[in-house]
Design a protein around this motif. Structure first.
Motif, PDB file in Angstrom:
ATOM      1  N   GLN A   1     -11.400 -27.302  43.722  1.00 41.72           N
ATOM      2  CA  GLN A   1     -10.721 -27.666  44.649  1.00 41.72           C
ATOM      3  C   GLN A   1     -10.407 -29.184  44.941  1.00 41.72           C
ATOM      4  O   GLN A   1     -11.106 -29.785  45.752  1.00 41.72           O
ATOM      5  CB  GLN A   1     -11.166 -27.129  46.073  1.00 41.72           C
ATOM      6  CG  GLN A   1     -11.065 -25.485  46.069  1.00 41.72           C
ATOM      7  CD  GLN A   1     -12.431 -24.967  46.632  1.00 41.72           C
ATOM      8  OE1 GLN A   1     -13.556 -25.613  46.335  1.00 41.72           O
ATOM      9  NE2 GLN A   1     -12.338 -24.043  47.398  1.00 41.72           N
ATOM     10  N   ASN A   2      -9.172 -29.681  44.184  1.00 38.29           N
ATOM     11  CA  ASN A   2      -9.207 -31.168  43.996  1.00 38.29           C
ATOM     12  C   ASN A   2      -7.787 -31.412  43.435  1.00 38.29           C
ATOM     13  O   ASN A   2      -7.712 -30.968  42.320  1.00 38.29           O
ATOM     14  CB  ASN A   2     -10.338 -31.565  42.854  1.00 38.29           C
ATOM     15  CG  ASN A   2     -10.452 -32.918  42.608  1.00 38.29           C
ATOM     16  OD1 ASN A   2      -9.202 -33.460  41.906  1.00 38.29           O
ATOM     17  ND2 ASN A   2     -11.310 -33.779  42.642  1.00 38.29           N
ATOM     18  N   ASN A   3      -7.153 -32.413  43.889  1.00 37.69           N
ATOM     19  CA  ASN A   3      -5.776 -32.487  43.464  1.00 37.69           C
ATOM     20  C   ASN A   3      -5.499 -33.287  42.344  1.00 37.69           C
ATOM     21  O   ASN A   3      -4.533 -33.099  41.919  1.00 37.69           O
ATOM     22  CB  ASN A   3      -5.035 -33.194  44.600  1.00 37.69           C
ATOM     23  CG  ASN A   3      -4.801 -32.623  46.042  1.00 37.69           C
ATOM     24  OD1 ASN A   3      -4.524 -31.233  45.950  1.00 37.69           O
ATOM     25  ND2 ASN A   3      -4.804 -33.459  47.227  1.00 37.69           N
ATOM     26  N   ILE A   4      -6.613 -34.009  41.944  1.00 37.43           N
ATOM     27  CA  ILE A   4      -6.473 -34.715  40.717  1.00 37.43           C
ATOM     28  C   ILE A   4      -6.594 -33.541  39.342  1.00 37.43           C
ATOM     29  O   ILE A   4      -5.768 -33.867  38.623  1.00 37.43           O
ATOM     30  CB  ILE A   4      -7.621 -35.897  40.696  1.00 37.43           C
ATOM     31  CG1 ILE A   4      -7.289 -36.855  41.619  1.00 37.43           C
ATOM     32  CG2 ILE A   4      -7.701 -36.329  39.077  1.00 37.43           C
ATOM     33  CD1 ILE A   4      -8.501 -37.999  41.784  1.00 37.43           C
ATOM     34  N   PHE A   5      -7.536 -32.820  39.590  1.00 38.66           N
ATOM     35  CA  PHE A   5      -7.492 -31.633  38.748  1.00 38.66           C
ATOM     36  C   PHE A   5      -6.347 -30.907  38.847  1.00 38.66           C
ATOM     37  O   PHE A   5      -5.904 -30.358  37.682  1.00 38.66           O
ATOM     38  CB  PHE A   5      -8.710 -30.807  38.903  1.00 38.66           C
ATOM     39  CG  PHE A   5      -9.875 -31.298  38.116  1.00 38.66           C
ATOM     40  CD1 PHE A   5     -11.010 -32.331  38.661  1.00 38.66           C
ATOM     41  CD2 PHE A   5     -10.488 -30.864  36.625  1.00 38.66           C
ATOM     42  CE1 PHE A   5     -11.946 -32.730  38.152  1.00 38.66           C
ATOM     43  CE2 PHE A   5     -11.479 -31.445  36.119  1.00 38.66           C
ATOM     44  CZ  PHE A   5     -12.220 -32.430  36.700  1.00 38.66           C
ATOM     45  N   LEU A   6      -5.942 -30.505  39.761  1.00 37.04           N
ATOM     46  CA  LEU A   6      -4.475 -29.741  39.708  1.00 37.04           C
ATOM     47  C   LEU A   6      -3.521 -30.378  39.124  1.00 37.04           C
ATOM     48  O   LEU A   6      -2.820 -29.865  38.378  1.00 37.04           O
ATOM     49  CB  LEU A   6      -4.157 -29.600  41.401  1.00 37.04           C
ATOM     50  CG  LEU A   6      -4.630 -28.355  42.025  1.00 37.04           C
ATOM     51  CD1 LEU A   6      -4.406 -28.746  43.589  1.00 37.04           C
ATOM     52  CD2 LEU A   6      -4.242 -27.118  41.499  1.00 37.04           C
TER      53      LEU A   6
END
Ligand code: KDG
Length: 333
Positions: free
Chosen positions: A172-177
């Motif tokens: 749950q992390n925008n960079i991985f998304l």
């Protein structure tokens, strides 16, 4: 004379109650989302043995596995509210608490464990630990989650375009998304504890984790392909609730810091020693493993560069520049 007598009675009372705060038995719960046969289990066992030995049995560290006390983010919030002592957690799910942690999620940031250790055990790790104290978390050490590789049930990933349309679970992390959307995947944020069943029911096609996690979480039972991307290195934080930490004596604090470092050295050693065996287990379980041609890995790196620009402001340009300067120093550039 009366005051001396009162003081003596108080001291005797304390001794009768088992002495001062230092003499109290302390049960320290530490949770994690992986299973106990993951190298985190070795680290916790070493840390617990060290703490018990150095405190004559007063400090009792007890591990809780498989997300029994909640996922990484939930357990970390429990630390911040003072209802749980410790958690061993990935940095990635905590970026909502401390955006600077996102620097460790930048794709292809470090090349190997030597660079990772030098960053985490040096001034970058110290800076991040200082920032964590500001949000109610005392970081005692950096342990190893490790280099992350992609698994899925649809196709081998040979080049970044092969991610197209694959429903990839990410932390749950925008960079991985962003990293996986940027590769054309349908990125799905999900807590670690939900991943196995989501893969089993085909609600998602794939996920990404180090070999040891894929192996000890038995993902080869519900995945077909493992592609060696090594697209990110995730640290584990060994966090103590600052509210509860501040109630400890300086002696117990020093003991726990020392023992978390002893746990770190054991956990990293076992993590690296287990990598080859985990990969062999994954293959033996029937997964098809593919390396990716260096030229295609370089194309993935180039494709991922836009992620740095898009998240620099959130992470903090100062943090990114500090890390990149340290990496240049470590690399002798
Ligand atoms: O608590 C275990 C998790 O921190 C770790 O397995 C996280 O790598 C992780 C993931 O994919 O969620």
């Amino acid at each position: 004379m009366r005051r001396i007598l009162l003081g003596a009675c108080a001291a005797l009372g304390l001794l009768a109650l088992g002495g001062t705060a230092e003499a109290q038995q302390r049960n320290i719960r530490v949770s994690n989302g992986v299973n106990q046969d993951h190298p985190v289990g070795n680290g916790v066992a070493k840390m617990a043995e060290c703490a018990a030995q150095r405190s004559n049995g007063r400090l009792r560290v007890q591990g809780f596995w498989g997300g029994a006390l909640g996922g990484d983010l939930q357990a970390t919030q429990a630390l911040r509210s003072g209802t749980q002592e410790m958690v061993v957690t990935s940095t990635s799910p905590l970026v909502g608490i401390l955006p600077a942690l996102g620097v460790f999620d930048l794709p292809f940031l470090v090349a190997d464990e030597k660079e990772a250790d030098a960053l985490l055990d040096g001034r970058v790790g110290e800076d991040i630990s200082r920032r964590l104290e500001g949000v109610g978390l005392v970081n005692l050490a950096y342990w190893e989650n490790g280099f992350r590789n992609a698994t899925n049930s649809r196709r081998p990933i040979q080049r970044w375009e092969d991610f197209n349309g694959v429903r990839m679970r990410v932390m749950q992390n925008n960079i991985f998304l962003d990293t996986f959307r940027n590769m054309g995947a349908n990125a799905v944020p999900m807590a670690f504890g939900e991943v196995y069943s989501a893969l089993e029911t085909r609600a998602i096609d794939g996920q990404e984790n180090p070999y040891v996690t894929i192996d000890t979480s038995k993902m080869s039972e519900v995945q077909r392909y493992l592609s060696v991307t090594r697209h990110a290195y995730t640290p584990f934080l060994v966090l103590y609730s600052k509210r509860l930490w501040d109630q400890l004596s300086a002696e117990d604090q020093a003991t726990l810091r020392t023992c978390a470092i002893e746990g770190r050295d054991e956990q990293r050693r076992v993590s690296r020693a287990s990598e080859a065996q985990s990969l062999a287990n994954i293959r033996r379980a029937g997964m098809q493993v593919n390396e990716i041609a260096p030229a295609e890995l370089e194309r993935m790196r180039q494709q991922a560069q836009t992620v740095y620009q898009r998240h620099a402001q959130t992470i903090g340009q100062d943090v990114i520049e500090m890390v990149q300067a340290e990496l240049r120093r470590i690399r002798g550039q």
